[in-house]
Scaffold this active site. Structure first.
Site, PDB file in Angstrom:
ATOM      1  N   GLY A   1       0.808  -1.222   0.000  1.00  0.00           N
ATOM      2  CA  GLY A   1       0.000   0.000   0.000  1.00  0.00           C
ATOM      3  C   GLY A   1       0.838   1.268   0.000  1.00  0.00           C
ATOM      4  O   GLY A   1       1.891   1.344  -0.649  1.00  0.00           O
TER       5      GLY A   1
ATOM      6  N   ASP B   1       2.572   2.515   2.345  1.00  0.00           N
ATOM      7  CA  ASP B   1       3.859   2.264   3.015  1.00  0.00           C
ATOM      8  C   ASP B   1       4.906   1.833   1.974  1.00  0.00           C
ATOM      9  O   ASP B   1       6.017   2.398   1.922  1.00  0.00           O
ATOM     10  CB  ASP B   1       3.631   1.148   4.054  1.00  0.00           C
ATOM     11  CG  ASP B   1       4.749   1.038   5.077  1.00  0.00           C
ATOM     12  OD1 ASP B   1       5.650   1.882   5.067  1.00  0.00           O
ATOM     13  OD2 ASP B   1       4.706   0.088   5.886  1.00  0.00           O
TER      14      ASP B   1
HETATM   15  N1  AR6 Z   1      -0.867   7.611  -2.076  1.00  0.00           N
HETATM   16  C1  AR6 Z   1      -1.941   7.866  -1.315  1.00  0.00           C
HETATM   17  N2  AR6 Z   1      -2.710   6.891  -0.808  1.00  0.00           N
HETATM   18  C2  AR6 Z   1      -2.390   5.620  -1.108  1.00  0.00           C
HETATM   19  C3  AR6 Z   1      -1.277   5.267  -1.902  1.00  0.00           C
HETATM   20  C4  AR6 Z   1      -0.491   6.336  -2.391  1.00  0.00           C
HETATM   21  N3  AR6 Z   1       0.586   6.119  -3.158  1.00  0.00           N
HETATM   22  N4  AR6 Z   1      -1.235   3.904  -2.001  1.00  0.00           N
HETATM   23  C5  AR6 Z   1      -2.301   3.440  -1.299  1.00  0.00           C
HETATM   24  N5  AR6 Z   1      -3.000   4.460  -0.776  1.00  0.00           N
HETATM   25  P1  AR6 Z   1      -2.895   1.001   2.983  1.00  0.00           P
HETATM   26  P2  AR6 Z   1      -3.611   0.558   5.807  1.00  0.00           P
HETATM   27  C6  AR6 Z   1      -4.226   4.471   0.041  1.00  0.00           C
HETATM   28  O1  AR6 Z   1      -3.268  -0.386   2.606  1.00  0.00           O
HETATM   29  O2  AR6 Z   1      -4.987   0.185   5.400  1.00  0.00           O
HETATM   30  C7  AR6 Z   1       0.877  -1.764   4.664  1.00  0.00           C
HETATM   31  O3  AR6 Z   1       1.339  -3.022   4.236  1.00  0.00           O
HETATM   32  C8  AR6 Z   1      -5.116   3.270  -0.011  1.00  0.00           C
HETATM   33  O4  AR6 Z   1      -5.957   3.332  -1.180  1.00  0.00           O
HETATM   34  O5  AR6 Z   1      -1.692   1.597   2.379  1.00  0.00           O
HETATM   35  O6  AR6 Z   1      -3.422   1.545   6.927  1.00  0.00           O
HETATM   36  C9  AR6 Z   1       1.464  -1.365   6.006  1.00  0.00           C
HETATM   37  O7  AR6 Z   1       2.809  -1.814   6.149  1.00  0.00           O
HETATM   38  C10 AR6 Z   1      -5.912   3.434   1.247  1.00  0.00           C
HETATM   39  O8  AR6 Z   1      -6.998   4.342   1.063  1.00  0.00           O
HETATM   40  O9  AR6 Z   1      -2.714   1.144   4.596  1.00  0.00           O
HETATM   41  C11 AR6 Z   1       0.550  -2.059   6.958  1.00  0.00           C
HETATM   42  O10 AR6 Z   1       0.913  -3.415   7.140  1.00  0.00           O
HETATM   43  C12 AR6 Z   1      -4.919   4.104   2.216  1.00  0.00           C
HETATM   44  O11 AR6 Z   1      -3.835   4.544   1.392  1.00  0.00           O
HETATM   45  C13 AR6 Z   1      -0.807  -1.970   6.288  1.00  0.00           C
HETATM   46  O12 AR6 Z   1      -0.521  -1.861   4.888  1.00  0.00           O
HETATM   47  C14 AR6 Z   1      -4.381   3.171   3.255  1.00  0.00           C
HETATM   48  O13 AR6 Z   1      -4.162   1.896   2.666  1.00  0.00           O
HETATM   49  C15 AR6 Z   1      -1.555  -0.740   6.700  1.00  0.00           C
HETATM   50  O14 AR6 Z   1      -2.849  -0.781   6.158  1.00  0.00           O
END
Ligand code: AR6
Length: 170
Positions: free
Chosen positions: A31, A33
């Protein structure tokens, strides 16, 4: 305080602070991260590892700060959102704490702009509507003392629409 809702990729945003939705290990993941570590380069992970060695990672709802490496930012604040568990594990309060601790940490460093992703609404499965409401309540309820601009960077249309709706009510 100026609040801007953006549809896009947070790694492309220019802001003093970019917030990462990390996990308790601080060692990276998928994601946003994954995207932040990839775009920011290895310096970010090196500082995350130093924090791990010092304090053993980051708890859910807490936040830590590192360099922003190659990003167009001065710092990255890593926060750990709650995993959705049907609302049975204090998720709302923990999500609120994430936003609040990031805002406080940014202010303590005298930064004036901060960009948030929609914490927990991806891999961690937090339903987008209640998450948008918490984001709205926490950000608009924050009494800023230095922060001038908050960017809420939505990666998907649904979060963008929900956030636009909530924030247009203010
Ligand atoms: N820019 C902005 N938002 C984004 C991007 C980006 N480049 N990529 C994804 N999102 P997530 P979580 C959005 O899954 O749910 C990781 O493996 C995405 O669409 O990134 O807090 C960490 O290491 C969503 O709306 O984070 C943890 O293990 C939002 O960012 C776990 O994922 C959050 O999605 C955290 O899960």
């Amino acid at each position: 305080m100026n609040i801007e809702i953006i549809l896009g990729d947070i790694t492309q945003i220019e802001a003093d602070v970019i917030v990462n939705a990390a996990n308790t290990s601080l060692l990276g993941g998928g994601g946003v991260d994954g995207a932040i570590h990839k775009a920011g380069g290895p310096e970010i992970l090196a500082e995350c590892k130093a924090i791990r060695n010092r304090q053993g990672g980051c708890k859910v709802g807490e936040a830590v700060i590192t360099t922003a490496g190659n990003l167009n930012a001065r710092k990255v604040i890593h926060t750990v959102g709650p995993k959705w568990n049907n609302g049975n594990s204090n998720e709302a309060e923990l999500l609120r704490k994430c936003y609040l601790n990031c805002l406080k940490l940014a202010e303590s460093g005298n930064y004036t702009s901060i960009a948030f992703p929609n914490i927990s609404t991806g891999i961690y499965g937090y339903p987008k509507e209640p998450a948008a409401q918490i984001t709205f309540e926490t950000i608009t309820g924050f009494k800023a003392n230095g922060l001038e601009t908050i960017f809420l960077v939505c990666f998907d249309e649904e979060n963008y629409r929900l956030c636009k709706n909530y924030f247009s009510l203010q």
